[in-house]
Design a protein around this motif. Structure first.
Motif, PDB file in Angstrom:
ATOM      1  N   GLU A  27      -2.954  -6.690  33.672  1.00 12.67           N
ATOM      2  CA  GLU A  27      -1.651  -7.014  33.086  1.00 12.67           C
ATOM      3  C   GLU A  27      -1.777  -7.101  31.571  1.00 12.67           C
ATOM      4  O   GLU A  27      -2.480  -7.963  31.055  1.00 12.67           O
ATOM      5  N   GLY A  28      -1.135  -6.198  30.866  1.00 11.72           N
ATOM      6  CA  GLY A  28      -1.211  -6.174  29.409  1.00 11.72           C
ATOM      7  C   GLY A  28      -2.497  -5.585  28.884  1.00 11.72           C
ATOM      8  O   GLY A  28      -2.718  -5.547  27.679  1.00 11.72           O
ATOM      9  N   GLY A  29      -3.355  -5.138  29.788  1.00 15.17           N
ATOM     10  CA  GLY A  29      -4.642  -4.560  29.399  1.00 15.17           C
ATOM     11  C   GLY A  29      -4.682  -3.071  29.652  1.00 15.17           C
ATOM     12  O   GLY A  29      -3.641  -2.416  29.731  1.00 15.17           O
ATOM     13  N   GLN A  30      -5.891  -2.548  29.798  1.00 12.94           N
ATOM     14  CA  GLN A  30      -6.068  -1.109  30.003  1.00 12.94           C
ATOM     15  C   GLN A  30      -7.135  -0.877  31.064  1.00 12.94           C
ATOM     16  O   GLN A  30      -8.235  -1.433  30.990  1.00 12.94           O
ATOM     17  N   VAL A  31      -6.801  -0.054  32.053  1.00 10.70           N
ATOM     18  CA  VAL A  31      -7.730   0.269  33.124  1.00 10.70           C
ATOM     19  C   VAL A  31      -8.619   1.434  32.667  1.00 10.70           C
ATOM     20  O   VAL A  31      -8.127   2.504  32.336  1.00 10.70           O
ATOM     21  N   SER A  32      -9.923   1.190  32.646  1.00  8.15           N
ATOM     22  CA  SER A  32     -10.880   2.250  32.321  1.00  8.15           C
ATOM     23  C   SER A  32     -11.301   3.001  33.580  1.00  8.15           C
ATOM     24  O   SER A  32     -11.569   4.197  33.533  1.00  8.15           O
ATOM     25  N   MET A  33     -11.388   2.285  34.706  1.00  4.88           N
ATOM     26  CA  MET A  33     -11.711   2.880  36.008  1.00  4.88           C
ATOM     27  C   MET A  33     -10.947   2.098  37.054  1.00  4.88           C
ATOM     28  O   MET A  33     -11.138   0.891  37.193  1.00  4.88           O
ATOM     29  N   PRO A  34     -10.050   2.752  37.793  1.00  2.39           N
ATOM     30  CA  PRO A  34      -9.259   2.048  38.813  1.00  2.39           C
ATOM     31  C   PRO A  34     -10.154   1.427  39.890  1.00  2.39           C
ATOM     32  O   PRO A  34     -11.270   1.900  40.136  1.00  2.39           O
ATOM     33  N   LEU A  35      -9.654   0.386  40.531  1.00  2.00           N
ATOM     34  CA  LEU A  35     -10.383  -0.251  41.627  1.00  2.00           C
ATOM     35  C   LEU A  35     -10.523   0.769  42.751  1.00  2.00           C
ATOM     36  O   LEU A  35      -9.523   1.312  43.240  1.00  2.00           O
ATOM     37  N   GLN A  36     -11.769   1.027  43.132  1.00  2.00           N
ATOM     38  CA  GLN A  36     -12.024   2.048  44.151  1.00  2.00           C
ATOM     39  C   GLN A  36     -13.384   1.827  44.797  1.00  2.00           C
ATOM     40  O   GLN A  36     -14.242   1.143  44.250  1.00  2.00           O
ATOM     41  N   GLU A  37     -13.558   2.457  45.950  1.00  2.00           N
ATOM     42  CA  GLU A  37     -14.844   2.429  46.630  1.00  2.00           C
ATOM     43  C   GLU A  37     -15.788   3.388  45.912  1.00  2.00           C
ATOM     44  O   GLU A  37     -15.386   4.493  45.519  1.00  2.00           O
ATOM     45  N   THR A  38     -17.032   2.954  45.720  1.00  2.00           N
ATOM     46  CA  THR A  38     -18.073   3.801  45.131  1.00  2.00           C
ATOM     47  C   THR A  38     -19.273   3.786  46.065  1.00  2.00           C
ATOM     48  O   THR A  38     -19.290   3.028  47.046  1.00  2.00           O
ATOM     49  N   PHE A  39     -20.297   4.563  45.734  1.00  2.94           N
ATOM     50  CA  PHE A  39     -21.479   4.574  46.588  1.00  2.94           C
ATOM     51  C   PHE A  39     -22.223   3.235  46.541  1.00  2.94           C
ATOM     52  O   PHE A  39     -22.978   2.901  47.431  1.00  2.94           O
ATOM     53  N   PHE A  40     -21.972   2.423  45.504  1.00  6.30           N
ATOM     54  CA  PHE A  40     -22.694   1.158  45.350  1.00  6.30           C
ATOM     55  C   PHE A  40     -21.829  -0.079  45.598  1.00  6.30           C
ATOM     56  O   PHE A  40     -22.339  -1.200  45.597  1.00  6.30           O
ATOM     57  N   SER A  41     -20.516   0.105  45.802  1.00  2.11           N
ATOM     58  CA  SER A  41     -19.633  -1.050  45.988  1.00  2.11           C
ATOM     59  C   SER A  41     -18.385  -0.643  46.763  1.00  2.11           C
ATOM     60  O   SER A  41     -17.810   0.410  46.498  1.00  2.11           O
ATOM     61  N   PRO A  42     -17.926  -1.482  47.686  1.00  2.88           N
ATOM     62  CA  PRO A  42     -16.688  -1.165  48.405  1.00  2.88           C
ATOM     63  C   PRO A  42     -15.430  -1.297  47.535  1.00  2.88           C
ATOM     64  O   PRO A  42     -14.393  -0.764  47.889  1.00  2.88           O
ATOM     65  N   ALA A  43     -15.528  -1.980  46.391  1.00  2.00           N
ATOM     66  CA  ALA A  43     -14.384  -2.100  45.480  1.00  2.00           C
ATOM     67  C   ALA A  43     -14.935  -2.390  44.078  1.00  2.00           C
ATOM     68  O   ALA A  43     -15.420  -3.492  43.816  1.00  2.00           O
ATOM     69  N   TYR A  44     -14.862  -1.385  43.201  1.00  2.00           N
ATOM     70  CA  TYR A  44     -15.409  -1.487  41.849  1.00  2.00           C
ATOM     71  C   TYR A  44     -14.372  -0.993  40.852  1.00  2.00           C
ATOM     72  O   TYR A  44     -13.652  -0.030  41.123  1.00  2.00           O
ATOM     73  N   ALA A  45     -14.316  -1.655  39.701  1.00  2.00           N
ATOM     74  CA  ALA A  45     -13.367  -1.246  38.662  1.00  2.00           C
ATOM     75  C   ALA A  45     -13.886  -1.678  37.301  1.00  2.00           C
ATOM     76  O   ALA A  45     -14.735  -2.568  37.193  1.00  2.00           O
ATOM     77  N   ILE A  46     -13.340  -1.048  36.270  1.00  2.00           N
ATOM     78  CA  ILE A  46     -13.579  -1.476  34.892  1.00  2.00           C
ATOM     79  C   ILE A  46     -12.209  -1.611  34.240  1.00  2.00           C
ATOM     80  O   ILE A  46     -11.399  -0.685  34.293  1.00  2.00           O
TER      81      ILE A  46
END
Length: 144
Positions: free
Chosen positions: A105-124
Motif C-alpha cells: 500500500e503506497g509502495g512498489q512491488v519489485s516481485m509479486p507474491l508467488q510460489e518459487t522453487f525455494f518458497s511457497p510464497a515469496y515476494a519483494i
C-alpha cells in the motif's frame, strides 16, 4: 505462527568476500550457501557463465542472529543504499499474503507474491517509506 525479521545484505558480486569478512570480524558461522550455478536452470533466463559462482543465497549466524547474503542477480541494477533489506521469514502463506498486501500500500512491488522453487510464497516489496522487504514463506516440513 512463527515470524522473524532477518537482515539481508545484497552485494554487487562480492558476497563471498563479505561473508568471509563478517565471519572474521563478528565471529559468524556459515550455515548455508548456494551459488546461482547451483540453482535450477530457467531456459527463459539463461545464466551467464561468469555469474554461476556468485552467491544466490547464504545464511551466516552471528550469536543468536541470522544474516542473509546474496549477490545481485545478473542483470539487476545494484546501487549503494539498496543492498540491505529486511527478510520477513514466516511459516504461513496466508500471513505472507496479509503482510505483502499491507506493505505494498503506497509502495512498489519489485516481485509479486508467488510460489518459487525455494518458497511457497515469496515476494519483494518496497514500502511507502523506501524500505525493501523480502517476504519469505518457509516450506512446510514433511509430515506436518
Amino acid at each position: 505462527m512463527t515470524m522473524k525479521l532477518i537482515p539481508y545484505f545484497v552485494m554487487a558480486g562480492n558476497a563471498n568476500e563479505a561473508i568471509e569478512f563478517y565471519q572474521e570480524a563478528l565471529g559468524g558461522k556459515l550455515e548455508y550457501k548456494q551459488t546461482f550455478g547451483e540453482m535450477p536452470e530457467n531456459p527463459e533466463f539463461p545464466l551467464p557463465e561468469e555469474a554461476k559462482s556468485l552467491v544466490s543465497h547464504a545464511t551466516v549466524k552471528f550469536g543468536e542472529t541470522d544474516v542473509m547474503f546474496s549477490d545481485s542477480f545478473p542483470g539487476q541494477p545494484h546501487q549503494s543504499g539498496n543492498q540491505v533489506t529486511l527478510c520477513i521469514s514466516i511459516d504461513s502463506k496466508e500471513k505472507a499474503e496479509h503482510i505483502f498486501n499491507a506493505l505494498k500500500e503506497g509502495g512498489q512491488v519489485s516481485m509479486p507474491l508467488q510460489e518459487t522453487f525455494f518458497s511457497p510464497a515469496y515476494a519483494i516489496v518496497v514500502d511507502k517509506f523506501g524500505i525493501t522487504f523480502q517476504i519469505y514463506t518457509e516450506k512446510a516440513m514433511s509430515g506436518s
